[in-house]
Design an enzyme around this catalytic site. Sequence first.
Site, PDB file in Angstrom:
ATOM      1  N   ASP A 105      72.082  56.786 202.521  1.00 36.30           N
ATOM      2  CA  ASP A 105      72.886  57.911 202.028  1.00 36.30           C
ATOM      3  C   ASP A 105      74.331  57.800 202.520  1.00 36.30           C
ATOM      4  O   ASP A 105      74.793  58.589 203.342  1.00 36.30           O
ATOM      5  CB  ASP A 105      72.239  59.218 202.502  1.00 36.30           C
ATOM      6  CG  ASP A 105      72.725  60.434 201.741  1.00 36.30           C
ATOM      7  OD1 ASP A 105      73.598  60.282 200.863  1.00 36.30           O
ATOM      8  OD2 ASP A 105      72.236  61.544 202.036  1.00 36.30           O
ATOM      9  N   HIS A 150      74.789  62.285 198.778  1.00 32.46           N
ATOM     10  CA  HIS A 150      74.421  63.613 198.283  1.00 32.46           C
ATOM     11  C   HIS A 150      75.586  64.597 198.386  1.00 32.46           C
ATOM     12  O   HIS A 150      75.530  65.688 197.809  1.00 32.46           O
ATOM     13  CB  HIS A 150      73.166  64.140 198.992  1.00 32.46           C
ATOM     14  CG  HIS A 150      73.370  64.659 200.376  1.00 32.46           C
ATOM     15  ND1 HIS A 150      73.106  63.914 201.502  1.00 32.46           N
ATOM     16  CD2 HIS A 150      73.779  65.868 200.831  1.00 32.46           C
ATOM     17  CE1 HIS A 150      73.337  64.633 202.580  1.00 32.46           C
ATOM     18  NE2 HIS A 150      73.761  65.831 202.199  1.00 32.46           N
ATOM     19  N   SER A 188      76.276  67.430 207.063  1.00 34.57           N
ATOM     20  CA  SER A 188      76.104  66.206 206.275  1.00 34.57           C
ATOM     21  C   SER A 188      77.431  65.464 206.190  1.00 34.57           C
ATOM     22  O   SER A 188      78.466  66.050 205.870  1.00 34.57           O
ATOM     23  CB  SER A 188      75.619  66.542 204.866  1.00 34.57           C
ATOM     24  OG  SER A 188      74.297  67.001 204.886  1.00 34.57           O
TER      25      SER A 188
END
EC number: 3.4.21.-
Length: 239
Positions: free
Chosen positions: A113, A75, A193
């Site tokens: 991810d 992402h 992230s």
Amino acid sequence: MNKNIVIKSMAALAILTSVTGINAAVVEETQQIANAEKNVTQVKDTNIFPYNGVVSFKDATGFVIGKNTIITNKHVSKDYKVGDRITAHPDGDKGNGGIYKIKSISDYPGDEDISVMNIEEQAVERGPKGFNFNENVQALNFAKDAKVDDKIKVIGYPLPAQNSFKQFESTGTIKRIKDNILNFDAYIEPGNSGSPVLNSNNEVIGVVYGGIGKIGSEYNGAVYFTPQIKDFIQKHIEQ
């Protein structure tokens, strides 16, 4: 006096200070108190291991896992293309780290991810003759395994623009591991992230993908590096 009352009082004073300009140091002290509550500390020297193995995107984090190779999230990488730039271990000083172009992007084929990026070796900015990526960073090593209640740390760039791209470290413990998912209670915020989750030996056990953003949350999440995921990453490390 109740600790929560002290923190709220300091926060109120900080707001007043920002308006009146009485004492900017009060704001910094308030932030330090809040970070202490979260077990978060600012990294003072990003040029030493393991901090020099962490890189910054404009709104996220990544880390070095081998020659010209970094790991982040899908992402995160979806907003980038070949030729875009990352910055190695910035610390708020525009002369530190080096800025490098992305050479390739490889997403993990499963639902996890994870994305692997390969980077041009020579910096396009910073340093009198341009930094060499592999001389300017130190790659993290895989941990053999991990278990519940292990102590961990998360290193990255929470709220990077707000924090002037300064690096922070938060500490906590592993709360659960199920298949490829690892949950932990170290405090994280937007910008974390792609941060590495490290054990007490500074070996990487996973990559952060999301969290609750609350003190004491046990549901902050990382992709746990299983043998299959490690194998995928190894195949994409530049030789």
